[in-house]
Structures are given as C-alpha cells and as structure tokens.
Design an enzyme around this catalytic site. Structure first.
Site, PDB file in Angstrom:
ATOM      1  N   HIS A 205       1.152   5.495   5.853  1.00 27.73           N
ATOM      2  CA  HIS A 205       0.801   5.893   4.490  1.00 27.73           C
ATOM      3  C   HIS A 205       0.992   7.394   4.280  1.00 27.73           C
ATOM      4  O   HIS A 205       0.886   8.183   5.217  1.00 27.73           O
ATOM      5  CB  HIS A 205      -0.642   5.482   4.187  1.00 27.73           C
ATOM      6  CG  HIS A 205      -0.864   4.018   4.335  1.00 27.73           C
ATOM      7  ND1 HIS A 205      -1.435   3.464   5.456  1.00 27.73           N
ATOM      8  CD2 HIS A 205      -0.545   2.977   3.517  1.00 27.73           C
ATOM      9  CE1 HIS A 205      -1.482   2.145   5.315  1.00 27.73           C
ATOM     10  NE2 HIS A 205      -0.934   1.827   4.154  1.00 27.73           N
TER      11      HIS A 205
ATOM     12  N   GLU B 190      -6.666  16.660  10.240  1.00 22.67           N
ATOM     13  CA  GLU B 190      -7.545  17.189  11.278  1.00 22.67           C
ATOM     14  C   GLU B 190      -8.985  16.771  10.980  1.00 22.67           C
ATOM     15  O   GLU B 190      -9.344  16.584   9.817  1.00 22.67           O
ATOM     16  CB  GLU B 190      -7.444  18.706  11.335  1.00 22.67           C
ATOM     17  CG  GLU B 190      -6.086  19.236  11.767  1.00 22.67           C
ATOM     18  CD  GLU B 190      -5.770  18.882  13.208  1.00 22.67           C
ATOM     19  OE1 GLU B 190      -6.729  18.755  14.011  1.00 22.67           O
ATOM     20  OE2 GLU B 190      -4.578  18.703  13.525  1.00 22.67           O
TER      21      GLU B 190
ATOM     22  N   SER C 289       0.801  -1.223   0.000  1.00 22.89           N
ATOM     23  CA  SER C 289       0.000   0.000   0.000  1.00 22.89           C
ATOM     24  C   SER C 289       0.832   1.269   0.000  1.00 22.89           C
ATOM     25  O   SER C 289       0.342   2.319  -0.425  1.00 22.89           O
ATOM     26  CB  SER C 289      -0.932   0.012   1.212  1.00 22.89           C
ATOM     27  OG  SER C 289      -0.194  -0.082   2.416  1.00 22.89           O
TER      28      SER C 289
END
Length: 273
Positions: free
Chosen positions: A228, A212, A43
């Site tokens: 990631h 956020e 990934s």
C-alpha cells in the site's frame, strides 16, 4: 472605452467559449452530463480514511490529473478480488450509477492471488478472466467504456536491487483478455515496476507505507508495508494512470492536467470514516 478596445475585449471574452465548446464534446456525455471515471478495484486504489492515514489509494489522487469536467467515482474496496467484488453485489451497485459515455477502470489481481481463500481466489486464465468479462460486458451494456488495468506492482527487490514482479500470471491473463475483448489496457504493472526500478530499494520506501515508530498515531510501532502507498506513491501511480489513458487514446490530451507537474502531498486528505 474606445471602439478598438471594445472589439478587443469582445474577442478575448469569446475565446474561452470556443475552447469550452471543444472540450465539452469530449468531456461530457451525450446527454450533456459531465463524464464520470468509475474505479472498480482493491485496497491499492481505494479511498482511505483518517484511521488509516497516511495509507493512500491511487484513486484518491486521480482527480488531480483529470480535467474539471471529468468526475471520479471511486468504488474500490479494501480486500476485494474480481470475484468477491461481484459476489458482494458491488459491481451491480456500481453499474447502476454508470451512464452512457462514462469510463470504468477495472484493476484487480492482488487478492485474486489468494487462492487459499475460496471467497476471493481466482485462477488467472479461467475464473479471473470470467470475472473480468462481467465488468467489461456490464460497462458496455450501459454504453460506457471499460478499461482494464493490470495491478500496481508491489515493492519487491532482488538482492542485486532489481525490482521483481509479484503478480504471477494475472497480468498476462488480463493482457490476453484485453486483446480478446478489444478493451483498452493500461499496463500499470509494467509501468509501476519500471518506476520502482528507477527509484530503487531505498527510494521506494517513501512511496509505500513504510513508517518509523511514533511517526503516525495509527501505526505507533511503525510499519513496513510493501503493498500500500503513502501519498507520494498514490500520486505517482495516479500520474501513470492519467498518462496511460492519454497514450492509449482513452482520453484526449486536453482531458488531463498536471501530468508533468509536482503535486503537493498536502492535497491528499483522509476524511473520517
């Protein structure tokens, strides 16, 4: 137009043809087809889609740093290890697309570490190396060039702000295999760890998928993902890959571009799944 101007124009027109001939010798396969850089991985390299934005795999940014005759085929998939990628038949499919003169970039480790999962977990110096050999030998059987990449490093810092390695023995096992098989090695784990150290704990949050609450409809409650990338991190990792390909003499300097230039974040796009 005077004769002198005609001669000048002809000389200028001929110049790109000379340059193109030199580039073609490196950037095209023996059959004249543009070479393809194939990516086998997890990934951290994979293509992401609109429902995952702004999560970004470094393979999405690699084309920005390669010369136009080089194509990128990103076969990396979320959640795969060196073992599960093979067991699911993905390596066999990938190799059917590989042609003489192509490159195969091989980056696994994140999910190989999940040894509690028998479908994915491998042991660094036995099954991990055995699986990686299958990618190496498969590429060579297609007259392509395999390149091993140690896994990109996670965002992990000690209390004193020191960037910490997180991949255990897997990078060392890959380095040993690269030496044994005489395969080019891009030590992406070491390169990214050094870069995260330069940026520090606060500076790296813009590179990883830290969000956020309310910033992205895909992550309404926010996100603190230390594995990631956001576009900035994927671009930086891809830049390190491109530079390492040249440093390791896998690609010629003329086959890469923009390695010292800012890449607009807007160049990253996420297609619909």
């Amino acid at each position: 137009m005077s004769l002198t101007r005609r001669q000048t124009a002809a000389a200028i027109a001929a110049l790109p043809l000379v340059l193109a001939t030199g580039t073609a010798a490196a950037a095209h396969s023996p059959g004249g087809r543009p070479r393809t850089v194939h990516i086998a991985g997890d990934s951290t390299a994979a293509q992401k889609y609109a429902d995952a934005a702004p999560e970004t795999g470094w393979g999405m940014a690699l084309p920005f740093f390669l010369g136009r005759p080089l194509a990128v085929a990103n076969h990396a998939m979320n959640g795969r290890s060196s073992k599960s990628f093979i067991d699911e038949g993905r390596l066999a499919v990938l190799l059917r697309e590989v042609r003489e003169g192509d490159l195969l970039l091989i980056q696994f480790g994140h999910n190989d570490e999940k040894t509690e999962d028998p479908a994915r977990g491998t042991d660094p110096y036995t099954t991990y190396q055995d699986c990686l050999r299958r990618y190496v030998h498969g590429a060579r059987s297609r007259r392509a060039r395999p390149v091993l990449l140690t896994p990109v490093e996670r965002r992990r810092f000690a209390e004193d702000g020191t960037a910490r390695p997180s991949h255990g023995e897997y990078p060392a096992a890959m380095r040993a295999l690269a030496a044994e098989e005489r395969v080019p090695l891009l030590d992406l784990q070491a390169l990214t760890l050094a870069r995260w150290q330069e940026l520090g704990p606060d500076g790296t949050t813009a590179y990883f998928n830290w969000l956020e609450p309310g910033r992205s409809p895909n992550y309404p409650d926010g996100q603190q993902d230390n594995t990631h990338f956001q576009p900035r991190g994927a671009i930086e990792a891809a830049r390190l890959v491109a530079r390492a390909l040249v440093a390791g003499k896998v690609l010629a300097p003329r086959e890469v571009r923009r390695t010292d230039s800012a890449i607009p974040l807007e160049w990253i796009t996420w297609p619909q799944a």
